[in-house]
Enzyme design. Structure first.
Site, PDB file in Angstrom:
ATOM      1  N   THR A  23      16.772   7.326 -51.330  1.00  0.00           N
ATOM      2  CA  THR A  23      16.729   8.540 -52.152  1.00  0.00           C
ATOM      3  C   THR A  23      17.019   9.790 -51.323  1.00  0.00           C
ATOM      4  O   THR A  23      17.626  10.747 -51.816  1.00  0.00           O
ATOM      5  CB  THR A  23      15.344   8.661 -52.820  1.00  0.00           C
ATOM      6  OG1 THR A  23      15.140   7.541 -53.680  1.00  0.00           O
ATOM      7  CG2 THR A  23      15.229   9.936 -53.620  1.00  0.00           C
ATOM      8  N   HIS A  58      12.755  23.466 -53.686  1.00  0.00           N
ATOM      9  CA  HIS A  58      12.256  24.106 -54.898  1.00  0.00           C
ATOM     10  C   HIS A  58      11.183  25.146 -54.569  1.00  0.00           C
ATOM     11  O   HIS A  58      10.361  24.952 -53.666  1.00  0.00           O
ATOM     12  CB  HIS A  58      11.684  23.064 -55.841  1.00  0.00           C
ATOM     13  CG  HIS A  58      12.718  22.147 -56.418  1.00  0.00           C
ATOM     14  ND1 HIS A  58      13.481  22.487 -57.504  1.00  0.00           N
ATOM     15  CD2 HIS A  58      13.127  20.914 -56.041  1.00  0.00           C
ATOM     16  CE1 HIS A  58      14.312  21.504 -57.788  1.00  0.00           C
ATOM     17  NE2 HIS A  58      14.121  20.527 -56.913  1.00  0.00           N
ATOM     18  N   LYS A  87      14.875  18.734 -64.552  1.00  0.00           N
ATOM     19  CA  LYS A  87      15.266  20.143 -64.573  1.00  0.00           C
ATOM     20  C   LYS A  87      16.688  20.348 -65.067  1.00  0.00           C
ATOM     21  O   LYS A  87      17.266  21.411 -64.873  1.00  0.00           O
ATOM     22  CB  LYS A  87      15.096  20.724 -63.167  1.00  0.00           C
ATOM     23  CG  LYS A  87      13.669  20.584 -62.616  1.00  0.00           C
ATOM     24  CD  LYS A  87      13.572  21.061 -61.196  1.00  0.00           C
ATOM     25  CE  LYS A  87      12.171  20.827 -60.636  1.00  0.00           C
ATOM     26  NZ  LYS A  87      11.839  19.402 -60.489  1.00  0.00           N
ATOM     27  N   SER A 125      11.411  19.002 -50.986  1.00  0.00           N
ATOM     28  CA  SER A 125      10.691  20.247 -50.695  1.00  0.00           C
ATOM     29  C   SER A 125       9.275  19.979 -50.207  1.00  0.00           C
ATOM     30  O   SER A 125       8.737  20.721 -49.371  1.00  0.00           O
ATOM     31  CB  SER A 125      10.617  21.115 -51.950  1.00  0.00           C
ATOM     32  OG  SER A 125      11.834  21.129 -52.660  1.00  0.00           O
ATOM     33  N   CYS A 156      39.363  17.764 -41.696  1.00  0.00           N
ATOM     34  CA  CYS A 156      38.824  18.476 -42.864  1.00  0.00           C
ATOM     35  C   CYS A 156      37.620  19.342 -42.475  1.00  0.00           C
ATOM     36  O   CYS A 156      37.516  20.495 -42.889  1.00  0.00           O
ATOM     37  CB  CYS A 156      38.410  17.491 -43.945  1.00  0.00           C
ATOM     38  SG  CYS A 156      39.758  16.536 -44.674  1.00  0.00           S
ATOM     39  N   CYS A 191      39.469  14.855 -47.579  1.00  0.00           N
ATOM     40  CA  CYS A 191      40.128  13.530 -47.584  1.00  0.00           C
ATOM     41  C   CYS A 191      39.118  12.392 -47.594  1.00  0.00           C
ATOM     42  O   CYS A 191      39.513  11.227 -47.654  1.00  0.00           O
ATOM     43  CB  CYS A 191      41.092  13.387 -46.407  1.00  0.00           C
ATOM     44  SG  CYS A 191      40.334  12.837 -44.860  1.00  0.00           S
ATOM     45  N   CYS A 239      39.990  10.250 -40.535  1.00  0.00           N
ATOM     46  CA  CYS A 239      39.217  10.143 -39.301  1.00  0.00           C
ATOM     47  C   CYS A 239      38.536   8.804 -39.082  1.00  0.00           C
ATOM     48  O   CYS A 239      38.064   8.524 -37.977  1.00  0.00           O
ATOM     49  CB  CYS A 239      38.171  11.256 -39.230  1.00  0.00           C
ATOM     50  SG  CYS A 239      36.955  11.231 -40.581  1.00  0.00           S
TER      51      CYS A 239
END
Length: 478
Positions: free
Chosen positions: A40, A49, A249, A341, A401, A436, A441
């Site tokens: 996660t 937050h 949210k 947070s 990039c 890209c 790379c």
């Protein structure tokens, strides 16, 4: 025999590990994936937050506000990217104004500073690209954006430097109670420990239920996102939320700490705890829904889409603390938004619980600061030239990039808990995160991994496991 075993090397497990390293303790972190920050913690909104959404009096509200307050000092000490860009919750209908006021009241009760409601004219002066229908907004200046990879890796590296062991590629299959604590069975052998911290994300319920009769249920809530190129990064400067509902949210639009624009997430409860695929329906919903709060989003600038899973507990609350019927087993479960947070405060809370229960002594040798990977692009011209003279690898650009040099990739491999995969390098340096999406790379990054780890090119993966890059090639021809 360990004093403490932490299961899960996401942001919460790493935060607990770092806080525990402030004490004299024999501890390790067990992680099933090949690196820290692989669940996660790697696929989320990257938002810090302010703390106005959680219900007053809940654990969510408490650790959200405390974690937010800790972020400035922590980001400075551990050298990861963080910015207080402020957040807005926009309202497009008169019927939504009471809900906006309710959020403002929650903010006051939760101790969130300087929150106020703005008129449509005021908020559009701050954000000209808000939808024409916006009539008011809640403004929270303490909201922020962060690099979730940088934050998690910084916590884990600092914990490792202070003596916490990390056992990667180690999946927990069983936990047994013993007279002295617990035996944790993994695919890499068994670990004995006096105490366990269960920070296993969407799998925290399964581990908890192995040792406790008071069962947990964690629902995997999938969120899909679109990431836009840096050319779109200035479309908004604040994090723009919609009024929340029962599933979260809503769809947000926010700049990222590295200058991109992020749109998402969806919120879909699923049975598959590995279900991180994106869907055409989910992405179409995102694009339509985001337009209700922010107009003219340049969706042709989308460079990638991704999905992550939130560990939603049925009671809609964080579960933190010792299981009632399993002494020495500490849950850090149901940590969905605002988990990122809250992680610093959760780390302190759990470490202090364990230190008190085990009567741990302070570690007088604790090292509280850490230096991240040097980014030559953030240096002055003179500093950059001196760096390249000292180490020419910083003058060799590997990722065009993002303008990432070989020196940065070398650092990502050789520092504590160094990268061993393409995604491991990407999370630490951003090589491969640009327009890209690693098309240019990857071969050069693989050459560096092969040489520096060292490891066979046949063993290099995108993200561990069986995600190997090279198959069926005569090695003599490479």
């Amino acid at each position: 025999m360990y004093d403490v075993v932490i299961i899960g090397a996401g942001v919460c497990g790493s935060a607990v590990a770092r806080e525990l390293s402030k004490f004299k303790v024999n501890a390790c972190v067990i992680e099933r994936d090949e690196d820290v920050c692989c669940g996660t913690s790697k696929a989320n909104s990257a938002i810090v937050h302010a703390g106005f959404d959680a219900l007053p009096g809940t654990l969510k509200a408490k650790v959200n506000v405390e974690g937010n307050k800790m972020m400035d000092a922590l980001s400075k000490d551990l050298d990861f990217a963080f910015k207080r860009n402020g957040s807005l919750v926009v309202c497009t209908e008169e019927e939504g104004l009471p809900k906006l006021q309710e959020l403002a009241d929650r903010a006051e009760k939760n101790g969130v500073p300087d929150v106020r409601i703005l008129s449509g004219e005021e908020v559009k002066a701050m954000e000209p690209n808000l939808a024409d229908e916006v009539i008011a907004a809640l403004y929270a200046p303490t909201g922020g954006i962060v690099c979730p990879f940088g934050m998690t890796i910084a916590l884990a590296e600092n914990a490792a430097v202070n003596g916490i062991e990390f056992k990667l590629n180690s999946e927990v299959t069983e936990i047994r109670k013993t007279q002295n604590g617990y035996v944790i069975v993994t695919n890499k052998g068994e670990f004995e420990t006096k105490a366990v911290v269960n920070a296993a994300g969407v799998y925290a319920d399964q581990l908890h239920n192995m040792v406790s009769d008071e069962k947990l249920e964690i629902i995997a809530r999938k969120g899909e996102y679109c990431l836009l190129d840096k050319t779109a990064g200035g479309h908004v400067s604040h994090t723009v939320f919609q009024l929340p509902n029962a599933m979260g949210k809503g769809v947000l639009v926010t700049p990222t700490i590295h200058g991109n624009l992020l749109v998402g997430p969806t919120a879909t409860d699923i049975d598959d705890k590995e279900g991180i695929n994106t869907t055409s329906e989910g992405l179409a919903f995102l694009q339509a829904k985001a337009g209700q709060s922010v107009k003219n989003i340049p969706l042709r600038a989308v460079i990638t889409s991704f999905a992550g899973l939130r560990a939603h507990e049925k009671g809609d609350e964080f579960i933190i603390g010792e299981a009632k019927d399993a002494k020495g087993f500490y849950d850090v479960a149901g940590i969905e938004s605002p988990g990122l947070s809250s992680a610093p405060a959760i780390g302190v809370m759990v470490a202090e619980m364990i230190a008190k229960d085990m009567n741990l002594e302070k570690n007088e040798d604790f090292i509280g600061v850490r230096k991240g990977i040097v980014n030559p692009q953030e240096l002055s011209f003179e500093e950059r030239q001196n760096l390249i003279k000292e180490n020419p690898a910083y003058g060799q650009i590997i990722c065009r990039c993002e303008m990432i040099s070989e020196g940065e990739i070398l650092d990502s491999i050789h520092r504590p808990l160094g990268a061993r995969s393409l995604d491991g390098v990407k999370r630490r340096t951003r090589a491969g995160m640009g327009r890209c999406q690693a098309g240019f790379c990857s071969p050069r990054t693989m050459e560096i991994l092969e040489r520096e780890v060292p490891m066979s090119v046949y063993d290099i993966t995108k993200l561990g496991g069986e995600s190997k890059i090279v198959y069926g090639v005569n090695k003599d021809r490479l």
